[in-house]
Enzyme design. Structure first.
Site, PDB file in Angstrom:
ATOM      1  N   GLY A   1       0.777  -1.237   0.000  1.00 50.83           N
ATOM      2  CA  GLY A   1       0.000   0.000   0.000  1.00 50.83           C
ATOM      3  C   GLY A   1       0.809   1.288   0.000  1.00 50.83           C
ATOM      4  CB  SER A   2       4.329   2.199  -0.713  1.00 49.79           C
ATOM      5  OG  SER A   2       4.545   1.699  -2.001  1.00 49.79           O
ATOM      6  CG  ASN A   3       2.152   3.013  -5.745  1.00 45.97           C
ATOM      7  OD1 ASN A   3       2.567   3.972  -6.373  1.00 45.97           O
ATOM      8  ND2 ASN A   3       2.796   1.854  -5.704  1.00 45.97           N
TER       9      ASN A   3
ATOM     10  CE  LYS B   1     -12.711 -11.236 -12.370  1.00 45.17           C
ATOM     11  NZ  LYS B   1     -11.299 -11.427 -12.205  1.00 45.17           N
TER      12      LYS B   1
ATOM     13  CG  HIS C   1       2.690  -3.161 -14.988  1.00 43.92           C
ATOM     14  ND1 HIS C   1       2.303  -4.319 -14.335  1.00 43.92           N
ATOM     15  CD2 HIS C   1       3.771  -3.487 -15.726  1.00 43.92           C
ATOM     16  CE1 HIS C   1       3.126  -5.295 -14.681  1.00 43.92           C
ATOM     17  NE2 HIS C   1       4.027  -4.823 -15.522  1.00 43.92           N
TER      18      HIS C   1
HETATM   19  C1  GRF Z   1       3.646  -1.466  -7.393  1.00 47.66           C
HETATM   20  O1  GRF Z   1       4.962  -1.737  -7.843  1.00 47.66           O
HETATM   21  C2  GRF Z   1       2.708  -1.375  -8.549  1.00 47.66           C
HETATM   22  O2  GRF Z   1       3.287  -0.901  -9.718  1.00 47.66           O
HETATM   23  C3  GRF Z   1       2.277  -2.808  -8.737  1.00 47.66           C
HETATM   24  O3  GRF Z   1       2.201  -3.324  -7.432  1.00 47.66           O
HETATM   25  C4  GRF Z   1       3.096  -2.623  -6.583  1.00 47.66           C
HETATM   26  C5  GRF Z   1       2.315  -2.160  -5.400  1.00 47.66           C
HETATM   27  O4  GRF Z   1       3.130  -1.603  -4.394  1.00 47.66           O
HETATM   28  N1  GRF Z   1       1.044  -2.876  -9.470  1.00 47.66           N
HETATM   29  P1  GRF Z   1       2.445  -0.934  -3.126  1.00 47.66           P
HETATM   30  O5  GRF Z   1       1.475  -1.958  -2.527  1.00 47.66           O
HETATM   31  O6  GRF Z   1       1.721   0.298  -3.572  1.00 47.66           O
HETATM   32  O7  GRF Z   1       3.549  -0.614  -2.165  1.00 47.66           O
END
Ligand code: GRF
Length: 190
Positions: free
Chosen positions: A11-13, A64, A108
């Site tokens: 979840g860093s993003n 699903k 991605h």
């Molecule tokens: C990221 O590298 C993103 O590009 C990919 O999954 C990873 C998620 O990282 N889809 P985080 O959970 O946001 O730290």
């Protein structure tokens, strides 16, 4: 613009997006985190950041379609207008794609169409690529195949450790993703 973030792991993003909203860099409200793994660290981040979350495990549903219909009910209850996939380890199905046409964005860790799938960073590294990067794109029915909104490159130098590359990619993601979300929100509003 009300946003739901879908995430499965660290979840860093997610946190970078929430911070960008708080700093006024993204004109949106992160109204909901949708998670599919009860043990995911992103849930702790959401709690700390005061963002509502739901955890729905696909295996608890008979199909699903049933799973996505339940997710959709939550999204509609919150009047969500845009879905942001930030480390969501699930392929989005027809139910959500139909309900949110051109309104699902993914990040991605490669220069798509190169190295799609679950291990974009490792695949580029193990392939001996001299550059890779980050792609933000709209989601369609394929795996990491929708129209590209933005890409940034990262060089891979001989002798670099994969950890170094991972660090560079994630730092770039945290900068690029909020920027592209903001640009896309503006486009949707215009
Ligand atoms: C990221 O590298 C993103 O590009 C990919 O999954 C990873 C998620 O990282 N889809 P985080 O959970 O946001 O730290």
């Amino acid at each position: 613009m009300k946003i739901a973030v879908f995430a499965s792991g660290n979840g860093s993003n997610f946190e970078a997006i929430v911070e960008a909203v708080r700093d006024g860099k993204v004109e949106a409200e992160i109204a909901l985190l949708v998670c599919d793994r009860p043990e995911a660290y992103v849930l702790k981040r959401a709690e700390r950041l005061g963002i509502s979350s739901i955890t729905l495990q696909p295996k608890a549903f008979e199909s699903k379609i049933a799973y996505e219909t339940e997710v959709l009910d939550h999204l509609q209850a919150e009047s969500i207008e845009l879905i942001v996939l930030a480390g969501c380890m699930r392929i989005v199905g027809a139910t959500l794609l139909k309900a949110y046409p051109k309104r699902i964005v993914n990040i991605h860790p490669s220069l798509l169409p190169l190295y799609p799938g679950r291990q974009g960073i490792e695949d580029a590294f193990n392939d001996g690529a001299t550059e890779t990067g980050v792609t933000v794109h709209l989601v369609d029915e394929g795996i990491d195949t929708g129209p590209v909104l933005a890409q940034r490159k990262v060089a891979i130098h001989q002798g670099d450790a994969i950890e170094l590359l991972e660090g560079k990619i994630h730092a770039l993601e945290h900068e690029l993703f909020p920027e592209v979300i903001q640009t896309y929100i503006k486009k949707l509003k215009s």
